[in-house]
Motif scaffolding. Sequence first.
Motif, PDB file in Angstrom:
ATOM      1  N   LYS A  74       2.998  10.318   5.300  1.00 51.27           N
ATOM      2  CA  LYS A  74       3.376  10.058   3.906  1.00 51.27           C
ATOM      3  C   LYS A  74       2.566  10.937   2.953  1.00 51.27           C
ATOM      4  N   GLY A 114       2.145   0.107   4.338  1.00 51.71           N
ATOM      5  CA  GLY A 114       2.410   1.524   4.074  1.00 51.71           C
ATOM      6  C   GLY A 114       3.280   2.161   5.137  1.00 51.71           C
ATOM      7  N   ALA A 166       4.011   2.636  -7.203  1.00 52.24           N
ATOM      8  CA  ALA A 166       4.144   3.222  -5.858  1.00 52.24           C
ATOM      9  C   ALA A 166       5.601   3.298  -5.409  1.00 52.24           C
ATOM     10  N   THR A 196      -0.701   5.458   3.111  1.00 50.60           N
ATOM     11  CA  THR A 196      -1.759   5.109   4.068  1.00 50.60           C
ATOM     12  C   THR A 196      -1.666   5.943   5.350  1.00 50.60           C
ATOM     13  N   LEU A 248       0.849  -1.186   0.000  1.00 48.01           N
ATOM     14  CA  LEU A 248       0.000   0.000   0.000  1.00 48.01           C
ATOM     15  C   LEU A 248       0.882   1.232   0.000  1.00 48.01           C
ATOM     16  N   GLY A 249       0.398   2.268  -0.663  1.00 41.80           N
ATOM     17  CA  GLY A 249       1.101   3.542  -0.666  1.00 41.80           C
ATOM     18  C   GLY A 249       0.258   4.597   0.001  1.00 41.80           C
ATOM     19  N   GLU A 254      10.703  -0.631   4.085  1.00 39.58           N
ATOM     20  CA  GLU A 254      10.660  -0.572   2.624  1.00 39.58           C
ATOM     21  C   GLU A 254      11.683   0.445   2.136  1.00 39.58           C
ATOM     22  N   MET A 283       4.206  13.687   0.303  1.00 35.45           N
ATOM     23  CA  MET A 283       4.153  13.425  -1.130  1.00 35.45           C
ATOM     24  C   MET A 283       3.091  14.261  -1.846  1.00 35.45           C
ATOM     25  N   PHE A 314       5.593  13.941  -8.050  1.00 36.90           N
ATOM     26  CA  PHE A 314       4.624  13.199  -8.865  1.00 36.90           C
ATOM     27  C   PHE A 314       3.216  13.512  -8.429  1.00 36.90           C
ATOM     28  N   PHE A 328      11.281  12.844  -6.360  1.00 40.32           N
ATOM     29  CA  PHE A 328      10.011  12.229  -5.904  1.00 40.32           C
ATOM     30  C   PHE A 328       8.828  13.181  -6.170  1.00 40.32           C
ATOM     31  N   GLU A 355      11.461   3.544   4.800  1.00 42.03           N
ATOM     32  CA  GLU A 355      10.332   3.839   5.694  1.00 42.03           C
ATOM     33  C   GLU A 355       9.919   2.578   6.451  1.00 42.03           C
TER      34      GLU A 355
HETATM   35  C1  OOG Z   1       5.134   6.644  -2.783  1.00 45.71           C
HETATM   36  C2  OOG Z   1       5.206   5.275  -2.200  1.00 45.71           C
HETATM   37  C3  OOG Z   1       4.489   5.173  -0.946  1.00 45.71           C
HETATM   38  C4  OOG Z   1       4.186   4.131   1.237  1.00 45.71           C
HETATM   39  O1  OOG Z   1       4.439   3.239   2.042  1.00 45.71           O
HETATM   40  O2  OOG Z   1       3.453   5.081   1.499  1.00 45.71           O
HETATM   41  C5  OOG Z   1       4.769   4.007  -0.089  1.00 45.71           C
HETATM   42  C6  OOG Z   1       6.314   7.446  -2.320  1.00 45.71           C
HETATM   43  O3  OOG Z   1       6.344   7.844  -1.166  1.00 45.71           O
HETATM   44  O4  OOG Z   1       7.206   7.693  -3.146  1.00 45.71           O
HETATM   45  O5  OOG Z   1       5.441   3.042  -0.370  1.00 45.71           O
END
Ligand code: OOG
Length: 280
Positions: free
Chosen positions: A80, A243, A171, A76, A73-74, A150, A84, A161, A159, A117
Amino acid sequence: MTEASTAYSPAPEGGWTIETVAAELLRCEDERIERPPFTDEWPELDLDTGYAIQDLNLQRRLERGEKLIGVKLGLTSRAKQQRMGVHFPFVAWLTDGMILPVGDPVPQGKLIHPRIEPEIVFIMGEGLSGPGVTAAQAMAAVESVWGGAEVIDSRYQDFRFKAGDVSADNASSGAFVTGPIGLPPESLDLATEAVLVEVNGVIVDSATGAAVQGHPGEALALAANDLARRGHAIEAGWIVLTGGMTDAVFAPPGSSTAMHFTNLGSVFLNGGAAPDSGDD
Ligand code: OOG
Ligand code: MG
């Protein structure tokens, strides 16, 4: 390396399409090229178009021998989303090519500008098919819970986008590593499971599982329901990264990062050595 191979591609005549964006993103990933977001030139590239691109590149990854092992998940957590500038969660694919063995350094030679993260990670005991999956149903399908880190990497410069760009870019997937302790979900309270983020010996951030949609089980339910919309289901045995709990930290060569969880142990990541410049 020739100069042409290290440059990003300009928009094709007639503009970008699902196919050309997919090919360009995979090429940028394979050749460690960063580029401006496609939405600069293709503002209609929205979340669902991004998903179509993501799915096409999953097919390409499978064709070249990678195996589908789960989803991530991205965005969440609020931390974050704020960083972003995209204010809703979404789902992307995990393949075995993204597994980072415990003890391995950040794979700088494969990544452009990695960040790390902390995440709560699930291994699924049963499948989950949306729509209408609740967090309680989702948690009942989980076999074990792990701490994880991650290593995200964006194919976009700085980054930068929009939702369509980042869903297309799977993601910002790069690599991930899981911690030393897997527990049955009923043995801990995931909303209060905390993580301390340590960079070069200094604690720089912290959060609890509640940062992830109120409870990581909500993120898992969201994944099942979002995948259902796309004609997919979560499968038994899959890994689910729920996430980033905090903002990601930079992971340059030589850095040292650790994620310390209350009950799930610590995950350590060495920044590794600088990649070859490609000039020699
Ligand atoms: C997007 C990917 C997000 C997360 O855990 O929220 C993600 C980014 O932050 O570039 O992997
Ligand atoms: Mg993540």
